[in-house]
Design a protein around this motif. Sequence first.
Motif, mmCIF file in Angstrom:
data_model
loop_
_atom_site.group_PDB
_atom_site.id
_atom_site.type_symbol
_atom_site.label_atom_id
_atom_site.label_comp_id
_atom_site.label_asym_id
_atom_site.label_seq_id
_atom_site.Cartn_x
_atom_site.Cartn_y
_atom_site.Cartn_z
ATOM 1 N N GLY A 171 -5.782 0.323 13.139
ATOM 2 C CA GLY A 171 -5.766 -1.132 13.193
ATOM 3 C C GLY A 171 -6.934 -1.774 13.904
ATOM 4 N N MET A 172 -8.063 -1.081 13.983
ATOM 5 C CA MET A 172 -9.215 -1.631 14.686
ATOM 6 C C MET A 172 -9.717 -2.923 14.047
ATOM 7 S SD MET A 172 -12.916 0.145 15.574
ATOM 8 C CE MET A 172 -13.440 0.204 13.859
ATOM 9 N N ILE A 173 -9.728 -2.994 12.716
ATOM 10 C CA ILE A 173 -10.245 -4.194 12.039
ATOM 11 C C ILE A 173 -9.410 -5.413 12.419
ATOM 12 C CG2 ILE A 173 -10.905 -5.211 9.830
ATOM 13 C CD1 ILE A 173 -12.384 -2.609 10.557
ATOM 14 N N GLU A 174 -8.104 -5.271 12.370
ATOM 15 C CA GLU A 174 -7.213 -6.381 12.708
ATOM 16 C C GLU A 174 -7.371 -6.771 14.175
ATOM 17 O OE1 GLU A 174 -6.367 -3.645 11.086
ATOM 18 O OE2 GLU A 174 -6.102 -4.515 9.078
ATOM 19 N N LEU A 199 -18.844 -6.074 12.744
ATOM 20 C CA LEU A 199 -17.887 -6.644 11.789
ATOM 21 C C LEU A 199 -18.072 -8.139 11.575
ATOM 22 C CD1 LEU A 199 -14.733 -4.624 12.815
ATOM 23 C CD2 LEU A 199 -15.621 -4.791 10.474
ATOM 24 N N ASP A 200 -19.062 -8.716 12.251
ATOM 25 C CA ASP A 200 -19.266 -10.168 12.154
ATOM 26 C C ASP A 200 -19.479 -10.613 10.710
ATOM 27 O OD1 ASP A 200 -20.185 -12.817 13.700
ATOM 28 O OD2 ASP A 200 -21.621 -12.439 12.074
ATOM 29 N N ALA A 218 -19.114 -5.229 2.383
ATOM 30 C CA ALA A 218 -19.388 -5.643 3.759
ATOM 31 C C ALA A 218 -18.603 -4.788 4.754
ATOM 32 C CB ALA A 218 -19.043 -7.117 3.946
ATOM 33 N N LEU A 219 -17.360 -4.460 4.417
ATOM 34 C CA LEU A 219 -16.544 -3.643 5.313
ATOM 35 C C LEU A 219 -17.099 -2.225 5.405
ATOM 36 C CD1 LEU A 219 -14.099 -3.289 7.117
ATOM 37 C CD2 LEU A 219 -12.717 -2.803 5.076
ATOM 38 N N ALA A 220 -17.484 -1.659 4.273
ATOM 39 C CA ALA A 220 -18.050 -0.310 4.276
ATOM 40 C C ALA A 220 -19.344 -0.262 5.083
ATOM 41 C CB ALA A 220 -18.297 0.160 2.846
ATOM 42 N N ALA A 221 -20.177 -1.292 4.927
ATOM 43 C CA ALA A 221 -21.429 -1.346 5.675
ATOM 44 C C ALA A 221 -21.157 -1.467 7.179
ATOM 45 C CB ALA A 221 -22.281 -2.514 5.200
#
Length: 315
Positions: A171-174, A199-200, A218-221
């Motif tokens: 859950g790091m993204i959240e 993640l900006d 964008a998320l993969a990058a």
Amino acid sequence: MKISFSASNQILPSLHIPQLIRRAPPKEKVVVVLGVTGAGKSRLSIDLATRFSAEIINSDKMQVYQGLEITTNKITDEERRGVPHHLLGVADPESDFTAADFRAMALISLRSIHSRRQLPIVVGGSNSFVEALVDSSFQSRYDCCFLWVDAAMPVLHSFVSDRVDRMVERGMIEEIRAFFRPNADYSRGIRRAIGVPELDQYFRIESECGGEEARARALAAAIDAIKMNTSRLACRQLEKIRRLRNTRDWRMHRLDATEVFRKRGGEAEAAWDSVVAETAELIVSRFYYDSEADVYGGVVAMRSGARPMMAATAS
């Protein structure tokens, strides 16, 4: 007949008054665990703390802040196994917690821990914090044992990459999304943590209702950038540890955990216990209890009867 003696002819016994030898009071003990990100510093500190009467002082500059537990890889309550921790999640996430702040608060924690007759273990990846703490005045009062958990960088880079994937699954993204601000300052506070600036762009595309494909790219990058920057951090930390070893009068006990990372499951656990944890326990036992020990040819043989074991390399 009276016999008289002249006082001047008497031989008086000489009085030898020994000089009092003033000895400096014994120094209080401190264990310092160094190592790059992902090497196993926290794990070793818990292993040692459960073998000795110890408390842990966090010296990681991002873990000192409140919040972002997954992103900063804070040790969980379960992983702490009841061991008291200091300076973990105590600073306001918007503030700048400096090395000077750490030194002041760490000294307070050290006095508190010693007042309870416990062994302080300072552990974390921010070597600038440790360097600020362990200056000449500190070493005049405290006796330090430095443990360096090391591993071959290619092996560690692979582990760090896998760990980032596990952090994303947890859950790091959240977690970071809650800290996202369009005009955020990534040069101060907890937003300096690896993962937040990377993640900006993803969150900007997400907030602009970008297409699914654009968001996925964008998320993969961002995840690739997190992995790359974490590996770069590990390299910088290793350079700093080597500099401290070469320029400071710190006798570091190097614990090579490379074989642990090359194994899986029970074999990895067994390798950790024999190569890292038990070796560190012998080193700290000798340091903490002032036990007599023989250290020859890389072998530590405790006179207390403990089983001899290959010692860590003192680098």
